[in-house]
Write an enzyme that holds these catalytic residues in place. Structure first.
Site, PDB file in Angstrom:
ATOM      1  CE1 TYR A 138      -3.045   3.064   0.847  1.00 15.39           C
ATOM      2  CE2 TYR A 138      -3.423   2.132   3.022  1.00 15.39           C
ATOM      3  CZ  TYR A 138      -3.681   3.098   2.075  1.00 15.39           C
ATOM      4  OH  TYR A 138      -4.573   4.101   2.363  1.00 15.39           O
ATOM      5  CE  LYS A 166      -5.972   1.932  -0.682  1.00 18.90           C
ATOM      6  NZ  LYS A 166      -6.363   2.201   0.701  1.00 18.90           N
TER       7      LYS A 166
HETATM    8  O1  LIG Z   1      -8.974   2.610   3.765  1.00 21.52           O
HETATM    9  C1  LIG Z   1      -8.596   2.550   2.620  1.00 21.52           C
HETATM   10  O2  LIG Z   1      -8.134   1.491   2.189  1.00 21.52           O
HETATM   11  C2  LIG Z   1      -8.675   3.751   1.758  1.00 21.52           C
HETATM   12  N1  LIG Z   1      -8.072   4.780   2.177  1.00 21.52           N
HETATM   13  C3  LIG Z   1      -7.814   5.902   1.377  1.00 21.52           C
HETATM   14  C4  LIG Z   1      -7.509   7.085   2.248  1.00 21.52           C
HETATM   15  O3  LIG Z   1      -8.273   7.426   3.129  1.00 21.52           O
HETATM   16  O4  LIG Z   1      -6.475   7.709   2.037  1.00 21.52           O
HETATM   17  C5  LIG Z   1      -8.954   6.168   0.463  1.00 21.52           C
HETATM   18  C6  LIG Z   1      -9.348   4.974  -0.306  1.00 21.52           C
HETATM   19  O5  LIG Z   1     -10.577   5.238  -0.898  1.00 21.52           O
HETATM   20  C7  LIG Z   1      -9.451   3.742   0.532  1.00 21.52           C
END
Ligand SMILES: O=C(O)C1=N[C@H](C(=O)O)C[C@H](O)C1
Length: 291
Positions: A138, A166
């Site tokens: 991520y 991600k």
């Molecule tokens: O929790 C998630 O995984 C996400 N977080 C991001 C954030 O808040 O920066 C946004 C995304 O839509 C999903």
């Protein structure tokens, strides 16, 4: 357990509901997640950024995963659990524990705050990837304070236990730099860039906004996968103002307010240091309440 081939479509990053006194509200969670399960989503992300991972205890994560497993019933909706912290040892421990409680994969954020070297970050991912629980890397530099080079990201994606990325890097640059040589699927982690990232080769998205107008988010990915880019673009354009409004103030406060107004949650409480949304944003979001 998830494999790289499963990382496509829409994974909804779910909120963690709290009662007005700040306690975990599992009744709301079961109602909300049960509703999402009926909508043909491709997966759920529990205890991600949207799930307020910095302020929930591990015992609460366990309770959320149990409730998710109960809610999914006969439908096999994959559960991804956020396990990344800025300590490698802690991340490994949480990833192992997530596997034991039934997570199908773990979402491991680039270690934040201490601004480690790329070599240190690579080793962090290498250790997490050896837990036996599939890891989704991520990348979110706006939150972590470090931006990984495409070269290091490519090496992370080549690790056997890492099944995908991600990408919340804030633009399509990383995807373009990875180019045709991406070893694993990339999911868009920035809702406003979903269509552009699909165009650059992403296979879907992990989305907070997809808790609302869920079917439309799924449709964007399906239309695009079917080769109908103009229809996917049009469906996405119909979601743009919602996405912009949901991110006008820190996520997930706006989303929780809207879900509470839609009676999916009993309350819009967030834990400090997050705070409730302003009256101005409430007025803006009111127009989505009936949707
Ligand atoms: O929790 C998630 O995984 C996400 N977080 C991001 C954030 O808040 O920066 C946004 C995304 O839509 C999903």
């Amino acid at each position: 357990m998830l494999s790289a081939a499963d990382l496509k479509g829409i994974y909804v990053a779910v909120v963690t509901p709290f009662l007005s006194n700040g306690e975990l509200d599992l009744a709301s969670y079961e109602r909300y997640v049960g509703h999402l399960m009926e909508l043909d989503i491709d997966g759920l992300v529990v205890a991600g950024t949207t799930g307020e991972s910095p302020t929930i205890a591990w015992e609460e994560v366990e309770a959320l995963v149990r409730a998710t497993r109960n809610a999914r019933g006969a439908r096999s909706v994959p559960i991804v659990v956020g396990t990344g912290t800025n300590s490698t040892a802690d991340t490994v421990r949480r990833t192992e524990m997530a596997g034991r409680i039934g997570a199908d994969a773990a979402l491991v954020v680039t270690p934040y705050y201490s601004r480690p070297s790329e070599a240190g970050i690579l080793e962090h991912y290498r250790r997490a990837s050896r837990t036996g629980v599939p890891v989704i890397a991520y990348e979110i530099p706006a939150r972590t304070g470090v931006r990984l080079s495409a070269g290091t990201m490519r090496t992370i994606l080549e690790l056997e236990g890492v099944i995908g990325l991600k990408d919340s890097s804030g633009s399509t640059q990383l995807l373009r730099e990875l180019g045709g040589s991406i070893a694993k699927p990339v999911l868009c982690g920035d809702d406003s860039l979903l269509f552009e990232m699909l165009e650059q080769g992403a296979s879907g998205g992990i989305s907070a906004s997809a808790s609302v107008r869920t079917k439309d988010f799924i449709e964007v990915c399906r239309q695009f996968a079917a080769g109908n880019d103009p229809a996917a673009r049009e469906t996405f354009e119909g979601l743009r103002s919602l996405i912009e409004d949901l991110f006008r103030e820190p996520n997930p406060s706006p989303l929780k307010w809207l879900l509470a107004r839609q009676n999916l949650l009993a309350d819009d409480t967030v834990r400090l240091p997050l705070s409730p949304i302003t009256p101005g944003l409430q007025a803006k979001l009111s127009r989505y309440v009936e949707e």
